[in-house]
Design a protein around this motif. Structure first.
Motif, PDB file in Angstrom:
ATOM      1  N   ALA A 167      -0.260  23.778  39.305  1.00 56.92           N
ATOM      2  CA  ALA A 167       0.083  25.049  38.207  1.00 56.92           C
ATOM      3  C   ALA A 167      -0.834  25.443  37.514  1.00 56.92           C
ATOM      4  N   TRP A 168      -1.681  25.246  37.996  1.00 59.20           N
ATOM      5  CA  TRP A 168      -3.316  25.709  36.492  1.00 59.20           C
ATOM      6  C   TRP A 168      -4.127  26.779  37.534  1.00 59.20           C
ATOM      7  N   ILE A 169      -3.912  25.711  39.016  1.00 61.69           N
ATOM      8  CA  ILE A 169      -5.048  26.385  40.199  1.00 61.69           C
ATOM      9  C   ILE A 169      -4.037  27.554  40.042  1.00 61.69           C
ATOM     10  N   GLU A 170      -2.875  27.464  40.230  1.00 69.05           N
ATOM     11  CA  GLU A 170      -1.852  28.837  40.935  1.00 69.05           C
ATOM     12  C   GLU A 170      -2.140  29.818  39.624  1.00 69.05           C
ATOM     13  N   ALA A 171      -1.925  29.438  38.606  1.00 62.36           N
ATOM     14  CA  ALA A 171      -2.109  30.656  37.165  1.00 62.36           C
ATOM     15  C   ALA A 171      -4.169  31.927  37.364  1.00 62.36           C
ATOM     16  N   GLN A 172      -4.689  30.398  37.833  1.00 65.52           N
ATOM     17  CA  GLN A 172      -6.420  31.871  38.317  1.00 65.52           C
ATOM     18  C   GLN A 172      -6.093  32.412  38.721  1.00 65.52           C
ATOM     19  N   PHE A 173      -5.560  31.596  40.396  1.00 69.86           N
ATOM     20  CA  PHE A 173      -5.404  33.200  41.411  1.00 69.86           C
ATOM     21  C   PHE A 173      -3.765  34.184  40.976  1.00 69.86           C
ATOM     22  N   ALA A 174      -3.315  33.594  40.568  1.00 71.38           N
ATOM     23  CA  ALA A 174      -2.777  35.004  39.695  1.00 71.38           C
ATOM     24  C   ALA A 174      -3.309  35.617  38.685  1.00 71.38           C
ATOM     25  N   ARG A 175      -5.260  35.795  38.685  1.00 70.44           N
ATOM     26  CA  ARG A 175      -4.685  37.062  37.162  1.00 70.44           C
ATOM     27  C   ARG A 175      -5.647  38.117  38.548  1.00 70.44           C
ATOM     28  N   HIS A 176      -6.025  37.335  39.711  1.00 74.01           N
ATOM     29  CA  HIS A 176      -6.219  37.952  40.316  1.00 74.01           C
ATOM     30  C   HIS A 176      -5.435  38.791  41.832  1.00 74.01           C
ATOM     31  N   GLY A 177      -3.955  38.382  41.794  1.00 74.52           N
ATOM     32  CA  GLY A 177      -2.708  39.116  42.197  1.00 74.52           C
ATOM     33  C   GLY A 177      -2.571  38.143  43.002  1.00 74.52           C
ATOM     34  N   LEU A 178      -3.534  37.254  43.553  1.00 72.04           N
ATOM     35  CA  LEU A 178      -3.591  35.588  44.672  1.00 72.04           C
ATOM     36  C   LEU A 178      -2.068  34.859  44.705  1.00 72.04           C
ATOM     37  N   GLY A 179      -1.272  34.762  45.375  1.00 70.02           N
ATOM     38  CA  GLY A 179      -0.279  33.716  45.428  1.00 70.02           C
ATOM     39  C   GLY A 179      -0.487  32.666  46.506  1.00 70.02           C
ATOM     40  N   LEU A 180      -0.158  31.537  45.819  1.00 70.99           N
ATOM     41  CA  LEU A 180       0.916  30.437  47.205  1.00 70.99           C
ATOM     42  C   LEU A 180       1.356  30.897  47.889  1.00 70.99           C
ATOM     43  N   VAL A 181       0.913  30.722  49.218  1.00 68.37           N
ATOM     44  CA  VAL A 181       1.296  31.248  50.870  1.00 68.37           C
ATOM     45  C   VAL A 181       1.989  30.068  51.337  1.00 68.37           C
ATOM     46  N   ALA A 182       1.113  28.888  51.151  1.00 67.27           N
ATOM     47  CA  ALA A 182       1.651  27.631  51.696  1.00 67.27           C
ATOM     48  C   ALA A 182       0.748  26.359  51.136  1.00 67.27           C
ATOM     49  N   ASP A 183       1.700  25.513  51.164  1.00 65.83           N
ATOM     50  CA  ASP A 183       2.073  23.874  50.141  1.00 65.83           C
ATOM     51  C   ASP A 183       1.774  22.773  51.290  1.00 65.83           C
ATOM     52  N   HIS A 184       0.774  22.110  52.090  1.00 66.87           N
ATOM     53  CA  HIS A 184       0.779  21.369  52.698  1.00 66.87           C
ATOM     54  C   HIS A 184       0.454  20.098  52.276  1.00 66.87           C
ATOM     55  N   ALA A 185       1.810  19.105  52.057  1.00 63.28           N
ATOM     56  CA  ALA A 185       1.445  17.906  51.566  1.00 63.28           C
ATOM     57  C   ALA A 185       0.640  16.738  53.214  1.00 63.28           C
ATOM     58  N   LEU A 186      -0.795  16.775  52.598  1.00 60.68           N
ATOM     59  CA  LEU A 186      -1.429  16.095  53.602  1.00 60.68           C
ATOM     60  C   LEU A 186      -1.656  13.595  53.603  1.00 60.68           C
ATOM     61  N   PRO A 187      -2.127  13.427  54.638  1.00 64.57           N
ATOM     62  CA  PRO A 187      -2.625  11.640  54.011  1.00 64.57           C
ATOM     63  C   PRO A 187      -2.912  11.699  52.779  1.00 64.57           C
ATOM     64  N   ALA A 188      -2.950  10.269  52.432  1.00 69.88           N
ATOM     65  CA  ALA A 188      -3.646  10.193  51.428  1.00 69.88           C
ATOM     66  C   ALA A 188      -3.428  10.714  50.376  1.00 69.88           C
ATOM     67  N   ASN A 189      -2.155  11.004  49.719  1.00 65.52           N
ATOM     68  CA  ASN A 189      -1.580  11.777  48.526  1.00 65.52           C
ATOM     69  C   ASN A 189      -2.655  13.342  48.058  1.00 65.52           C
ATOM     70  N   ASN A 190      -3.019  14.092  49.137  1.00 69.23           N
ATOM     71  CA  ASN A 190      -3.407  15.352  48.972  1.00 69.23           C
ATOM     72  C   ASN A 190      -2.871  16.569  50.000  1.00 69.23           C
ATOM     73  N   LYS A 191      -3.057  17.466  49.551  1.00 73.06           N
ATOM     74  CA  LYS A 191      -2.721  18.524  49.832  1.00 73.06           C
ATOM     75  C   LYS A 191      -3.641  19.589  50.678  1.00 73.06           C
ATOM     76  N   VAL A 192      -3.080  20.145  51.121  1.00 73.77           N
ATOM     77  CA  VAL A 192      -3.946  21.874  51.175  1.00 73.77           C
ATOM     78  C   VAL A 192      -3.029  23.087  50.648  1.00 73.77           C
ATOM     79  N   LEU A 193      -3.463  23.515  49.709  1.00 74.53           N
ATOM     80  CA  LEU A 193      -2.891  24.596  49.178  1.00 74.53           C
ATOM     81  C   LEU A 193      -3.931  25.929  49.313  1.00 74.53           C
ATOM     82  N   VAL A 194      -2.628  26.911  50.127  1.00 71.24           N
ATOM     83  CA  VAL A 194      -3.119  28.101  50.572  1.00 71.24           C
ATOM     84  C   VAL A 194      -2.955  29.595  49.839  1.00 71.24           C
ATOM     85  N   PHE A 195      -4.091  30.354  49.332  1.00 70.93           N
ATOM     86  CA  PHE A 195      -3.998  31.407  48.574  1.00 70.93           C
ATOM     87  C   PHE A 195      -4.706  32.494  49.107  1.00 70.93           C
ATOM     88  N   GLY A 196      -3.393  34.201  49.223  1.00 71.08           N
ATOM     89  CA  GLY A 196      -3.322  35.182  50.063  1.00 71.08           C
ATOM     90  C   GLY A 196      -2.807  35.634  49.725  1.00 71.08           C
TER      91      GLY A 196
END
Ligand SMILES: C[S@@+](CC[C@H](N)C(=O)[O-])C[C@H]1O[C@@H](n2cnc3c(N)ncnc32)[C@H](O)[C@@H]1O
Length: 196
Positions: A167-196
Motif C-alpha cells: 500500500a505504501w508503494i501504491e501511494a508513491q505511484f499515486a502521487r504521479h497519477g499511476l495506479g496498480l494495473v496488475a498484481d501477480h502472485a509468483l512462486p516463493a511468496n514473491n509478486k510482480v506489481l505492475v503500475f501504469g
C-alpha cells in the motif's frame, strides 16, 4: 569471486521463467525497457533473448557492471551495454516504454525507493508500465513466515533495508497519477506489481 568468473544467483534461475510470463503479458508492444538494479546480469541476458521486440537496457551501481558484462557475452543475449545508474544519482535523459526492477526495493533504503519511483515515473513514456518483482507486505503484514525471517535478516545487515508494504508503494505511484494495473502472485511468496 575470482576475476572473470560470472556472478551467479540461483534465485534468478528459479524466478526468470515466472517473471518472463508476466513480462510477455504486459510488455507486448515493441519498445525500450530500463532495468534498474540488474545485479548479476542473469535476467538481462536471458530475458532480453526471450523478448527480442524489446530494447533492453540493464543498469546498476558501478561495482556490478563488470559481472553484468560477463553475462551479456552470452550468444543469446540481446541486452545493451550496461549503464551505471544509482537511483539516488543522475538518470539517463531519455524516457522508456517499460521500467523493470527485481529484488531491489527491500535492498534500497525507503528514501531510495521513493527516489526510484519518482525518477522512474518521470522517465516513463506515455502509457508505459513499471514492473516490480520481489516480496511485499500486504496490509502491514508479512505474507509468509519465510518473508518475516528474510526481513529480520535484512534489517540485521542494514536497518534501512526491509520488505516494503504494497500500500505504501501504491501511494508513491499515486502521487504521479499511476495506479496498480496488475498484481501477480509468483512462486516463493514473491509478486510482480505492475503500475501504469
Ligand atoms: C538483491 S540484488 C537483486 C539483483 C537482481 N535484480 C536480481 O533479481 O537478482 C539488489 C540490487 O539492487 C541494487 N541496488 C541497491 N541500491 C541501489 C541504488 N541505490 N541504485 C541502483 N541499484 C541499487 C544492487 O546493486 C543490486 O544489484
Amino acid at each position: 569471486m575470482a576475476s572473470g568468473e560470472r556472478p551467479f544467483s540461483q534465485a534468478c534461475e528459479n524466478n526468470k521463467g515466472p517473471i518472463l510470463a508476466v513480462l510477455q503479458q504486459h510488455c507486448q508492444a515493441a519498445g525500450t525497457l530500463l532495468e534498474i538494479g540488474a545485479g548479476t546480469g542473469q535476467h538481462a541476458a536471458w530475458l532480453s533473448a526471450q523478448l527480442p521486440h524489446l530494447i533492453w537496457q540493464p543498469t546498476d551501481v558501478a561495482a556490478n557492471l563488470p559481472g553484468i558484462r560477463l553475462w551479456l557475452q552470452d550468444a543469446c543475449s540481446r541486452a545493451l551495454e550496461p549503464l551505471v545508474l544509482d537511483v539516488a544519482g543522475d538518470w539517463p535523459e531519455e524516457r522508456f516504454d517499460y521500467l523493470y526492477t527485481a529484488n531491489t526495493f527491500h535492498i534500497m533504503s525507503a528514501d531510495q525507493v521513493v527516489r526510484c519511483i519518482d525518477a522512474g515515473c518521470g522517465h516513463l513514456s506515455e502509457g508505459g508500465r513499471f514492473l516490480i518483482y520481489g516480496p511485499f507486505n500486504v496490509d502491514g503484514r508479512f505474507t509468509s513466515e519465510s518473508n518475516a525471517s528474510f526481513d529480520q535478516w535484512l534489517r540485521e545487515i542494514d536497518p534501512q533495508r526491509g520488505i516494503r508494504d504494497q500500500a505504501w508503494i501504491e501511494a508513491q505511484f499515486a502521487r504521479h497519477g499511476l495506479g496498480l494495473v496488475a498484481d501477480h502472485a509468483l512462486p516463493a511468496n514473491n509478486k510482480v506489481l505492475v503500475f501504469g
